[in-house]
Scaffold this motif. Sequence first.
Motif, short mmCIF file in Angstrom:
data_model
loop_
_atom_site.label_atom_id
_atom_site.label_comp_id
_atom_site.label_asym_id
_atom_site.label_seq_id
_atom_site.Cartn_x
_atom_site.Cartn_y
_atom_site.Cartn_z
N SER A 2 -10.67 -4.70 11.73
CA SER A 2 -9.96 -3.46 11.46
C SER A 2 -8.71 -3.75 10.65
N MET A 3 -8.08 -2.69 10.18
CA MET A 3 -6.80 -2.84 9.48
C MET A 3 -5.74 -3.38 10.43
N LEU A 4 -5.79 -2.96 11.68
CA LEU A 4 -4.85 -3.50 12.66
C LEU A 4 -5.03 -5.00 12.80
N ASP A 5 -6.27 -5.46 12.90
CA ASP A 5 -6.54 -6.90 13.00
C ASP A 5 -6.08 -7.63 11.74
N LEU A 6 -6.30 -7.02 10.58
CA LEU A 6 -5.83 -7.63 9.33
C LEU A 6 -4.31 -7.74 9.34
N SER A 7 -3.62 -6.69 9.81
CA SER A 7 -2.15 -6.75 9.86
C SER A 7 -1.69 -7.89 10.78
N MET A 28 -1.15 -6.36 2.43
CA MET A 28 -2.46 -5.85 2.86
C MET A 28 -3.19 -5.21 1.69
N TYR A 29 -2.47 -4.35 0.97
CA TYR A 29 -3.08 -3.64 -0.15
C TYR A 29 -3.60 -4.62 -1.21
N PHE A 30 -2.75 -5.55 -1.65
CA PHE A 30 -3.16 -6.45 -2.72
C PHE A 30 -4.17 -7.50 -2.25
N ALA A 31 -4.13 -7.89 -0.99
CA ALA A 31 -5.15 -8.81 -0.47
C ALA A 31 -6.52 -8.12 -0.45
N VAL A 61 0.50 2.85 1.79
CA VAL A 61 0.91 2.62 3.18
C VAL A 61 -0.20 3.10 4.10
N VAL A 62 -0.48 2.32 5.15
CA VAL A 62 -1.36 2.75 6.22
C VAL A 62 -0.44 3.36 7.29
N PRO A 63 -0.42 4.70 7.39
CA PRO A 63 0.56 5.35 8.27
C PRO A 63 0.55 4.84 9.71
N GLU A 64 -0.61 4.67 10.31
CA GLU A 64 -0.68 4.21 11.71
C GLU A 64 0.02 2.87 11.88
N SER A 89 -10.97 -15.87 4.47
CA SER A 89 -11.29 -15.80 3.04
C SER A 89 -10.20 -15.08 2.25
N MET A 90 -9.30 -14.41 2.94
CA MET A 90 -8.20 -13.69 2.28
C MET A 90 -6.89 -14.47 2.30
N ASP A 91 -6.88 -15.63 2.95
CA ASP A 91 -5.64 -16.38 3.15
C ASP A 91 -4.92 -16.73 1.86
N ALA A 92 -5.63 -17.19 0.84
CA ALA A 92 -4.97 -17.58 -0.41
C ALA A 92 -4.26 -16.38 -1.03
N SER A 93 -4.92 -15.25 -1.02
CA SER A 93 -4.33 -14.02 -1.56
C SER A 93 -3.13 -13.59 -0.72
N ILE A 94 -3.27 -13.64 0.59
CA ILE A 94 -2.18 -13.26 1.50
C ILE A 94 -0.96 -14.14 1.24
N LYS A 95 -1.17 -15.44 1.17
CA LYS A 95 -0.05 -16.37 0.95
C LYS A 95 0.60 -16.13 -0.41
N LYS A 96 -0.21 -15.91 -1.42
CA LYS A 96 0.32 -15.64 -2.76
C LYS A 96 1.23 -14.42 -2.75
N HIS A 97 0.75 -13.34 -2.14
CA HIS A 97 1.53 -12.10 -2.14
C HIS A 97 2.73 -12.15 -1.19
N LEU A 98 2.63 -12.93 -0.11
CA LEU A 98 3.78 -13.10 0.77
C LEU A 98 4.92 -13.81 0.05
#
Length: 136
Positions: A2-7, A28-31, A61-64, A89-98
């Motif tokens: 879920s989006m919550l789990d991704l967050s 989240m959006y860019f990943a 924005v994910v309002p919830e 599989s999203m870690d590289a993208s997450i790290k880049k955007h962080l």
Amino acid sequence: MSMLDLSKHILSVGKEKGVTNLQMQKVMYFAIKDYLNKNGLDKFINEVYDEPFETWQYGPVVPELYYRYSKNGSMAINDKGVYSEDYSSMDASIKKHLNENVFKLVEKSHEESFWQEHQGEAQQRQEYSLKDIMGD
């Protein structure tokens, strides 16, 4: 999944530096966008995307999730998150955007055609589909 789990996964990946609410939303959006551009609309991303982004002043924005973490204001979210192999599989993208400046991410999100098309004078919030996130 879920989006919550991704967050929670993003919070875990970024726990060393800390992650603000605004930063988490943009990462989240860019990943997801990066994932879609690499893998397309597969079963995994369709399961994850259970709460849509909306067009807000500072981009998608994910309002919830915004309200869930808003008690932290502009400070880092006081939650170390939960790392999940499901999202590795999203870690590289997450790290880049962080590692990007959050206001550069906001600017980048404002360049997206869906945001531009739906942020006119009325400022009405519109939900993004996965195809909207993929873009042109």
